[in-house]
Scaffold this motif. Structure first.
Motif, PDB file in Angstrom:
ATOM      1  N   ASN A   1       0.833  -1.204   0.000  1.00 11.92           N
ATOM      2  CA  ASN A   1       0.000   0.000   0.000  1.00 11.92           C
ATOM      3  C   ASN A   1       0.869   1.256   0.000  1.00 11.92           C
ATOM      4  N   VAL A   2       0.485   2.225  -0.824  1.00  9.75           N
ATOM      5  CA  VAL A   2       1.119   3.537  -0.828  1.00  9.75           C
ATOM      6  C   VAL A   2       0.023   4.588  -0.762  1.00  9.75           C
ATOM      7  N   VAL A   3       0.146   5.516   0.181  1.00 10.11           N
ATOM      8  CA  VAL A   3      -0.837   6.584   0.331  1.00 10.11           C
ATOM      9  C   VAL A   3      -0.349   7.815  -0.427  1.00 10.11           C
ATOM     10  N   TYR A   4      -1.192   8.321  -1.314  1.00  8.69           N
ATOM     11  CA  TYR A   4      -0.893   9.525  -2.080  1.00  8.69           C
ATOM     12  C   TYR A   4      -1.778  10.664  -1.597  1.00  8.69           C
ATOM     13  N   THR A   5      -1.204  11.863  -1.519  1.00 10.01           N
ATOM     14  CA  THR A   5      -1.966  13.057  -1.181  1.00 10.01           C
ATOM     15  C   THR A   5      -2.034  13.971  -2.398  1.00 10.01           C
ATOM     16  N   VAL A   6      -3.265  14.303  -2.795  1.00  7.33           N
ATOM     17  CA  VAL A   6      -3.474  15.234  -3.904  1.00  7.33           C
ATOM     18  C   VAL A   6      -3.730  16.613  -3.304  1.00  7.33           C
ATOM     19  N   GLN A   7      -2.916  17.597  -3.664  1.00  8.26           N
ATOM     20  CA  GLN A   7      -3.034  18.911  -3.057  1.00  8.26           C
ATOM     21  C   GLN A   7      -2.640  20.009  -4.031  1.00  8.26           C
ATOM     22  N   LEU A   8      -3.106  21.210  -3.746  1.00  9.06           N
ATOM     23  CA  LEU A   8      -2.733  22.371  -4.543  1.00  9.06           C
ATOM     24  C   LEU A   8      -1.281  22.754  -4.254  1.00  9.06           C
ATOM     25  N   GLY A   9      -0.601  23.252  -5.264  1.00  9.01           N
ATOM     26  CA  GLY A   9       0.778  23.677  -5.077  1.00  9.01           C
ATOM     27  C   GLY A   9       1.420  24.042  -6.403  1.00  9.01           C
ATOM     28  N   THR A  10       2.669  24.388  -6.354  1.00  7.63           N
ATOM     29  CA  THR A  10       3.450  24.688  -7.552  1.00  7.63           C
ATOM     30  C   THR A  10       4.746  23.901  -7.495  1.00  7.63           C
ATOM     31  N   PRO A  11       4.912  22.907  -8.379  1.00 10.82           N
ATOM     32  CA  PRO A  11       6.170  22.158  -8.383  1.00 10.82           C
ATOM     33  C   PRO A  11       7.342  23.089  -8.684  1.00 10.82           C
ATOM     34  N   VAL A  12       8.446  22.849  -8.031  1.00  9.24           N
ATOM     35  CA  VAL A  12       9.639  23.673  -8.191  1.00  9.24           C
ATOM     36  C   VAL A  12      10.761  22.811  -8.756  1.00  9.24           C
ATOM     37  N   LYS A  13      11.461  23.340  -9.752  1.00  7.49           N
ATOM     38  CA  LYS A  13      12.597  22.621 -10.323  1.00  7.49           C
ATOM     39  C   LYS A  13      13.832  22.766  -9.449  1.00  7.49           C
ATOM     40  N   LEU A  14      14.668  21.750  -9.523  1.00  6.80           N
ATOM     41  CA  LEU A  14      15.998  21.882  -8.949  1.00  6.80           C
ATOM     42  C   LEU A  14      16.744  23.005  -9.669  1.00  6.80           C
ATOM     43  N   GLU A  15      17.761  23.554  -9.024  1.00  8.05           N
ATOM     44  CA  GLU A  15      18.506  24.649  -9.634  1.00  8.05           C
ATOM     45  C   GLU A  15      19.080  24.246 -10.985  1.00  8.05           C
ATOM     46  N   LYS A  16      19.583  23.011 -11.075  1.00  7.87           N
ATOM     47  CA  LYS A  16      20.048  22.490 -12.365  1.00  7.87           C
ATOM     48  C   LYS A  16      20.094  20.962 -12.293  1.00  7.87           C
ATOM     49  N   GLY A  17      20.002  20.364 -13.470  1.00  7.56           N
ATOM     50  CA  GLY A  17      20.119  18.919 -13.563  1.00  7.56           C
ATOM     51  C   GLY A  17      18.901  18.171 -13.068  1.00  7.56           C
ATOM     52  N   PHE A  18      19.052  16.869 -12.864  1.00 10.18           N
ATOM     53  CA  PHE A  18      17.946  16.024 -12.405  1.00 10.18           C
ATOM     54  C   PHE A  18      18.226  15.499 -11.005  1.00 10.18           C
ATOM     55  N   GLY A  19      17.149  15.141 -10.303  1.00 12.43           N
ATOM     56  CA  GLY A  19      17.287  14.667  -8.931  1.00 12.43           C
ATOM     57  C   GLY A  19      17.033  13.192  -8.766  1.00 12.43           C
ATOM     58  N   SER A  20      16.320  12.578  -9.713  1.00  6.42           N
ATOM     59  CA  SER A  20      16.006  11.160  -9.585  1.00  6.42           C
ATOM     60  C   SER A  20      15.934  10.511 -10.953  1.00  6.42           C
ATOM     61  N   VAL A  21      16.167   9.195 -10.976  1.00  8.35           N
ATOM     62  CA  VAL A  21      16.071   8.391 -12.191  1.00  8.35           C
ATOM     63  C   VAL A  21      15.171   7.207 -11.883  1.00  8.35           C
ATOM     64  N   LYS A  22      14.203   6.976 -12.744  1.00  7.23           N
ATOM     65  CA  LYS A  22      13.241   5.896 -12.541  1.00  7.23           C
ATOM     66  C   LYS A  22      13.224   4.996 -13.776  1.00  7.23           C
TER      67      LYS A  22
END
Length: 556
Positions: free
Chosen positions: A204-225
């Motif tokens: 089980n994984v609980v997800y929360t849906v909420q208002l907001g503004t996603p923010v980018k990292l200063e540069k590059g990527f943070g995760s690989v899937k």
């Protein structure tokens, strides 16, 4: 390196030597090498491509998980009674019983015996496993027509003036997962809403849906899937034929590169799932050897010397279009009559400005040692004959030149498979400016059949394949500052240079890839600028899709 052929001349020489003199004691020592690597399990039809749950070097107990259903997304239940085991062992050793088609309904023991008689025992266990994926892969408010951004276990709905207090949602989940409560019923999304996603194995994984503004990292990527992985059997590979890959629209494209056969064959597959989707129109196109794509998904293919039509470049606007002749050289002088076209790369927009690069075989194998460069300006190729750059160092068969900009004077990379080296060259002087360290990967497999340059979120990257005949892995390096590409794996700054290590997620080759070839292609950055996809091809092995994400998970 593992030898596969012993010539009669060599054997005769050994016998003659034995008749004339004693063999040096240095060469009478028997090998104690008994290492198992690149283990892979497939179904009897060649599909699958499953590797152990623990990385190399393997311990005495090896477990391989087999999905409950295969292919992913189907309801076809798997069985363990007919599985094909492959792996790499030293030439001087032998495995008993031999690998091959095996009933793994219960664990099976194997003994690897070295030349000196020492042994290594392995127990291989196959386990059927239901999917543990409990992911929301996409989320959209239906009535408001607003897409959310999925970040770890949150779904961020961008701030809006639209009333979202009475909305239903359209949600895509990982295969076999279920969601509660039902998103097709009305919810008030002006306040946080929680969903529980349950995987097929009960995770089980609980997800929360909420208002907001996603923010980018200063540069590059943070995760690989890892999005998906398809074996050579899944994709219908023929040995040694799939050596290059391109991306166009919703598809990735693979030519069946057989220079010995008339005509051309090029297939395309869904980027989302890896499923076969169709065949490119190759009317009038003779013996396409490798392909690449521009920034907008236009495909370019280069022919082989056996096409007998001088060096030709062909262009497709998309996977549904007919091919057009983009360039045809006036003679063979650019390649010196040598083999060419094993690798092709493009930077830019073929409808605007772009640079196309290909290579010939190297001087170490009597090739021309040439880089071929075509420049496109305002949608028109400048010359049918390429600029020819003589690479200053000898190399063998497989090499790739990779532009880093759309102009004739922009710098470029050069990657050689054997001997293995990577250099960064000036686009004006054509001289080497920097070179990757010989130790740029710790415990390397030893060959570098491909490099692909790309840019994402204000950073620059080189994706590189580390390969042997038996397995290959993808690595990504931050080359925003080219002066740092000489960073060694022993350096304290290595982590900021080596930003993705795929060595534990290698792709094995059930049929050894003695040419040690492969390629990398990148998809376009998503419309919101948060994601992009890298496609990793291993000849005789398969294709893996990785998603890069530049969202700052700690800032909204």
């Amino acid at each position: 390196m593992k030898k596969i052929i012993n010539s009669a001349i060599t054997l005769a020489g050994i016998f003659l030597l034995g008749a004339c003199a004693k063999i040096d004691s240095e060469f009478t020592v028997k090998s104690s090498s008994k290492t198992l690597t690149a283990l892979q399990i497939n179904f009897a039809d060649g599909t699958g491509g499953f590797t152990p749950t623990t990385p190399e070097p393997y311990g005495s107990d090896i477990t391989v998980e087999i999905p409950w259903y295969y292919p992913e997304g189907s309801l076809n239940e798997t069985s363990l009674d007919s599985l094909f085991i492959s792996g790499s062992i030293p030439n001087s050793s032998y495995m008993s019983p031999a690998f091959g088609l095996t009933n793994l309904s219960s664990p099976k023991s194997y003994t690897l015996t070295a030349q000196d008689g020492s042994k290594n025992e392995f127990k291989i266990t196959a386990v059927r496993k239901r999917s543990s994926k409990a992911e929301i892969t996409s989320f959209k408010l239906k009535e408001a027509d607003i897409s959310g951004v999925v970040v770890n276990n949150k779904v961020i709905i961008p701030y809006t003036d639209v009333d979202i207090s009475h909305q239903t949602a359209v949600v895509e989940l990982s295969y076999y997962a279920k969601i509660s409560p039902d998103p097709s019923t009305v919810h008030d999304y002006s306040q946080p809403v929680q969903y529980t996603v349950t995987a097929d194995d009960g995770t089980n994984v609980v997800y929360t849906v909420q208002l907001g503004t996603p923010v980018k990292l200063e540069k590059g990527f943070g995760s690989v899937k890892k999005l998906w992985s398809k074996s050579s059997g899944d994709l219908g590979f023929e040995d040694y034929r799939q050596i290059s890959i391109a991306v166009s629209g919703d598809y990735f494209v693979l030519p069946n590169s057989n220079e010995w056969v008339d005509g051309s064959s090029i297939k395309y597959y869904s980027r989302k799932t890896g499923a076969a989707a169709g065949n490119l129109n190759v009317s009038g196109v003779e013996r396409i050897y490798s392909i690449a794509n521009d920034k907008n998904g236009k495909i370019v293919g280069i022919n082989s010397i056996y096409a007998g039509n001088n060096v030709c470049l062909y262009e497709w606007d998309n996977v549904n279009s007919a091919p057009k002749l983009l360039a045809r050289t006036s003679d063979w002088s650019s390649v010196g009559g040598a083999f060419y076209g094993r690798k092709l790369s493009i930077y830019g927009d073929l409808s605007g400005d772009a640079v196309i690069m290909a290579t010939t075989d190297g001087s170490n194998v009597a090739g021309a040692n040439n880089i071929l460069k075509w420049t496109v300006k305002n949608g028109t190729i400048v010359s049918q004959d390429p600029e020819v750059i003589k690479y200053p160092k000898g190399y063998d068969y497989v090499a790739k030149a990779v532009p880093t900009g759309p102009n004739a004077t922009d710098d470029f990379y050069f990657c050689s498979n054997s001997p293995s080296f990577i250099s960064y060259l000036s686009g004006t002087s054509k001289t080497v400016q920097y070179s990757f360290s010989s130790n740029f990967i710790a415990n390397a497999r030893g060959n570098t059949p491909a490099l692909t340059y790309f840019e994402f979120n204000k950073a620059k990257f080189a994706a590189v394949i580390d390969a042997s005949a038996y397995s290959s892995a993808l690595h990504i390096f931050d080359v925003t500052d080219p002066s740092k590409i000489s960073t060694s794996s022993s350096s304290g700054n290595y982590a900021s240079f080596h930003v993705f290590d795929g060595s534990s997620d290698y792709v094995a080759c059930p049929s050894a890839n003695w040419n040690v070839t492969g390629d990398i292609a990148v998809g376009p950055v998503s419309a919101d600028g948060f994601k992009m996809t890298v496609y990793f091809l291993v000849t005789n092995g398969g294709v893996v899709a990785y998603e890069l994400n530049c969202i700052d998970v700690n800032a909204f």
